[in-house]
Scaffold this active site. Structure first.
Site, PDB file in Angstrom:
ATOM      1  N   SER A   1     -37.948  15.689  14.558  1.00  0.00           N
ATOM      2  CA  SER A   1     -38.940  15.581  13.492  1.00  0.00           C
ATOM      3  C   SER A   1     -39.678  16.909  13.413  1.00  0.00           C
ATOM      4  CB  SER A   1     -39.902  14.432  13.832  1.00  0.00           C
ATOM      5  OG  SER A   1     -40.955  14.374  12.898  1.00  0.00           O
TER       6      SER A   1
ATOM      7  N   GLU B   1     -38.819   8.253   4.345  1.00  0.00           N
ATOM      8  CA  GLU B   1     -39.589   7.399   5.256  1.00  0.00           C
ATOM      9  C   GLU B   1     -41.020   7.237   4.754  1.00  0.00           C
ATOM     10  OE1 GLU B   1     -39.249   8.922   9.233  1.00  0.00           O
ATOM     11  OE2 GLU B   1     -40.767   7.578  10.054  1.00  0.00           O
TER      12      GLU B   1
ATOM     13  N   GLY C   1     -40.378   7.970  17.005  1.00  0.00           N
ATOM     14  CA  GLY C   1     -41.071   8.546  18.156  1.00  0.00           C
ATOM     15  C   GLY C   1     -42.541   8.737  17.861  1.00  0.00           C
TER      16      GLY C   1
ATOM     17  N   LYS D   1     -41.275  16.675   7.557  1.00  0.00           N
ATOM     18  CA  LYS D   1     -42.461  16.005   7.053  1.00  0.00           C
ATOM     19  C   LYS D   1     -42.773  16.556   5.665  1.00  0.00           C
ATOM     20  CE  LYS D   1     -43.645  13.560  10.729  1.00  0.00           C
ATOM     21  NZ  LYS D   1     -43.867  12.100  10.703  1.00  0.00           N
TER      22      LYS D   1
ATOM     23  N   ASP E   1     -41.775   2.790   8.169  1.00  0.00           N
ATOM     24  CA  ASP E   1     -42.271   3.079   9.518  1.00  0.00           C
ATOM     25  C   ASP E   1     -43.605   2.332   9.663  1.00  0.00           C
ATOM     26  OD1 ASP E   1     -43.551   4.191  11.740  1.00  0.00           O
ATOM     27  OD2 ASP E   1     -43.221   6.268  11.217  1.00  0.00           O
TER      28      ASP E   1
ATOM     29  N   ASP F   1     -40.107  12.474   5.733  1.00  0.00           N
ATOM     30  CA  ASP F   1     -41.113  11.488   6.125  1.00  0.00           C
ATOM     31  C   ASP F   1     -42.446  11.849   5.475  1.00  0.00           C
ATOM     32  OD1 ASP F   1     -42.727   9.601   7.327  1.00  0.00           O
ATOM     33  OD2 ASP F   1     -42.318  10.235   9.393  1.00  0.00           O
TER      34      ASP F   1
ATOM     35  N   ASN G   1     -45.265   9.837   5.586  1.00  0.00           N
ATOM     36  CA  ASN G   1     -46.427   9.229   6.267  1.00  0.00           C
ATOM     37  C   ASN G   1     -47.483   8.715   5.277  1.00  0.00           C
ATOM     38  OD1 ASN G   1     -45.659  11.428   8.778  1.00  0.00           O
ATOM     39  ND2 ASN G   1     -46.078   9.296   9.310  1.00  0.00           N
TER      40      ASN G   1
ATOM     41  N   LYS H   1     -35.328  15.818  10.430  1.00  0.00           N
ATOM     42  CA  LYS H   1     -36.310  15.128   9.575  1.00  0.00           C
ATOM     43  C   LYS H   1     -37.436  16.112   9.326  1.00  0.00           C
ATOM     44  CE  LYS H   1     -39.906  11.788  10.928  1.00  0.00           C
ATOM     45  NZ  LYS H   1     -40.126  10.481  11.611  1.00  0.00           N
TER      46      LYS H   1
ATOM     47  N   LYS I   1     -40.310   1.526  16.213  1.00  0.00           N
ATOM     48  CA  LYS I   1     -41.115   2.153  17.264  1.00  0.00           C
ATOM     49  C   LYS I   1     -41.705   1.037  18.094  1.00  0.00           C
ATOM     50  CE  LYS I   1     -42.720   6.209  14.703  1.00  0.00           C
ATOM     51  NZ  LYS I   1     -43.870   6.809  13.989  1.00  0.00           N
TER      52      LYS I   1
HETATM   53  O1  OSB Z   1     -44.251   9.154  11.319  1.00  0.00           O
HETATM   54  O2  OSB Z   1     -42.632   9.209  12.648  1.00  0.00           O
HETATM   55  C1  OSB Z   1     -43.800   9.470  12.394  1.00  0.00           C
HETATM   56  C2  OSB Z   1     -45.305  11.432  15.280  1.00  0.00           C
HETATM   57  C3  OSB Z   1     -46.553  10.860  15.373  1.00  0.00           C
HETATM   58  C4  OSB Z   1     -46.902   9.877  14.471  1.00  0.00           C
HETATM   59  C5  OSB Z   1     -45.999   9.466  13.498  1.00  0.00           C
HETATM   60  C6  OSB Z   1     -44.744  10.033  13.421  1.00  0.00           C
HETATM   61  C7  OSB Z   1     -44.406  11.058  14.307  1.00  0.00           C
HETATM   62  C8  OSB Z   1     -43.156  11.793  14.258  1.00  0.00           C
HETATM   63  C9  OSB Z   1     -42.684  12.464  15.527  1.00  0.00           C
HETATM   64  O3  OSB Z   1     -42.515  11.955  13.250  1.00  0.00           O
HETATM   65  C10 OSB Z   1     -41.537  11.762  16.125  1.00  0.00           C
HETATM   66  C11 OSB Z   1     -41.224  12.254  17.515  1.00  0.00           C
HETATM   67  O4  OSB Z   1     -41.860  11.781  18.479  1.00  0.00           O
HETATM   68  O5  OSB Z   1     -40.323  13.058  17.657  1.00  0.00           O
HETATM   69 MG    MG Z   2     -42.740   8.160  10.278  1.00  0.00          MG
END
Ligand code: OSB
Ligand code: MG
Length: 380
Positions: free
Chosen positions: A146, A224, A302, A174, A249, A199, A201, A172, A273
């Site tokens: 990520s 995502e 993660g 962001k 997620d 992603d 978020n 991936k 997760k």
């Molecule tokens: O949205 O997947 C997410 C890390 C912290 C909070 C949310 C996310 C993430 C990551 C990192 O994308 C994933 C990783 O631990 O490699």
């Molecule tokens: Mg995510």
């Protein structure tokens, strides 16, 4: 499949909680904020047969979810750890932990960390590995990475190049409004047909559907969590307008939430997760129902875990329904120095599923002590 063989109960003598501060090798920027130091809670349960370790994956601020570290620290000491110690006065099986904590609403990441520590203690006592216990069918899992939002698209291409060179099998990135189409185009142009996903978020609303539809031309594996955690109906409306599959997620806080999202066609893929759903056992239930629901692909997400959580994530990701590479990257993706003796390493784009008892890694006591900023021990 449900857990084939439950673990034997353990008697808990104490629960130790530590807040750790672990510097990140580089800032991690998402649509909700930038982290430079990972603040996380590590749990140790003490039993007559030895210790067990878990990780509470809350972040410093409630930006990804309503949970946050100081809140977790409070609720764990005030309610959850005392309830567990009470229930385990005689003996408690790991499969009973969720039921004991169930009266307390929410706080799933805290529940997950406590359950993992009990699981680790029980499985270590029996000499069984977590992967075998959960139903792992492979001995290594493909590793995706990520990548946070960078200064500009060209810096993003440089960052991604480093991970591609290391062998990560899926990228991936962001995204957020204003940093979506151009960033995705830059990575697609630079690296050709690599497995790529984005992603958001929760950074968009349904009014952004036209922008998000522009991402369709990049042949992404998935997008995502484009919308808010509780926007299930809006995610379904968005899914009907995009060719790119929607993966949820933040919205998937339980097996029930997963079932509802699939029934409403709000998601075609699910990021699992363990912290977000309240534990590894609930995570297996999400996995199982996705397999039963017509083989909905899942992958392991993660939360910038230390070696404790990363080892457990590798075990989970080894279940047969995990058909997409997860955010199960190596320790050095985030940390110069992990708190376990066997840092998770990338081998040919994969991460090994630990086979030693419990989570399968040993804590490095010096690294743990150096990272600890607060410690408390609760006894029965
Ligand atoms: O949205 O997947 C997410 C890390 C912290 C909070 C949310 C996310 C993430 C990551 C990192 O994308 C994933 C990783 O631990 O490699
Ligand atoms: Mg995510």
């Amino acid at each position: 499949m449900p857990i084939a063989r439950p673990a034997a109960p353990v008697r808990l003598d104490a629960v130790e909680l530590r807040v750790l501060h672990l510097p990140l090798v580089s800032p991690f920027a998402t649509s909700f904020g930038t982290e430079t130091v990972r603040e996380v809670i590590v749990v140790r349960v003490r039993t007559a047969d030895g210790d067990g370790w878990g990780e509470i994956v809350t972040q410093q601020s409630p930006l990804y979810s309503s949970e946050y570290t100081q809140g977790a620290w409070d609720v764990a000491q005030r309610f959850l750890a005392p309830a567990l110690l009470d229930a385990a006065a005689h003996a408690l099986a790991p499969e009973e932990v969720a039921g004991v904590l169930e009266p307390f609403v929410g706080h799933r990441m805290v529940k997950a960390g406590l359950e993992l520590a009990v699981l680790d203690a029980a499985l270590r006592a029996e000499g069984r590995a977590l992967g075998e216990y959960l139903g792992a069918t492979v001995d290594r899992v493909p590793s995706g990475v990520s990548v946070g939002i960078q200064r500009d698209p060209s810096a993003l291409v440089d960052a991604v190049a480093g991970y591609v060179d290391q062998g990560y099998v899926r990228i991936k990135i962001k995204i957020k409004p204003g940093r979506d189409v151009a960033d995705t185009a830059a990575v697609r142009d630079a690296f050709g047909a690599i497995p790529l996903q984005v992603d958001a978020n929760s950074a968009y609303t349904l009014a952004d559907a036209d922008t998000l539809a522009e991402l369709d031309r990049f042949d992404l594996l998935l997008i995502e969590q484009p919308l808010q955690e509780d926007d299930i109906v809006d995610h379904a409306a968005l899914a009907a307008r995009l060719r790119t599959p929607i993966c949820l997620d933040e919205s998937i806080v339980s097996a029930k939430a997963a079932r509802d999202a699939l029934a409403l066609r709000a998601a075609a893929i699910i990021n699992i997760k363990a912290g977000r759903v309240g534990g590894y056992l609930e995570a297996v239930r999400v996995h199982d129902l996705c397999r039963e629901a017509g083989v909905v692909p899942v992958w392991c997400g993660g939360m910038l875990e230390t070696g404790i959580g990363r080892a457990a994530n590798a075990a989970l990701a080894a279940l047969p329904g995990f058909t997409l590479p997860g955010d199960v990257s190596a320790s050095d993706r985030f940390y110069a120095r992990d708190i376990v003796r066997e840092p998770i390493v990338l081998e040919d784009g994969h991460v090994r599923v630990p086979t030693a008892p419990g989570i399968g890694v040993e804590i490095d006591p010096v690294a743990l002590e150096d990272a600890t900023v607060a410690r408390v021990e609760l006894r029965r």
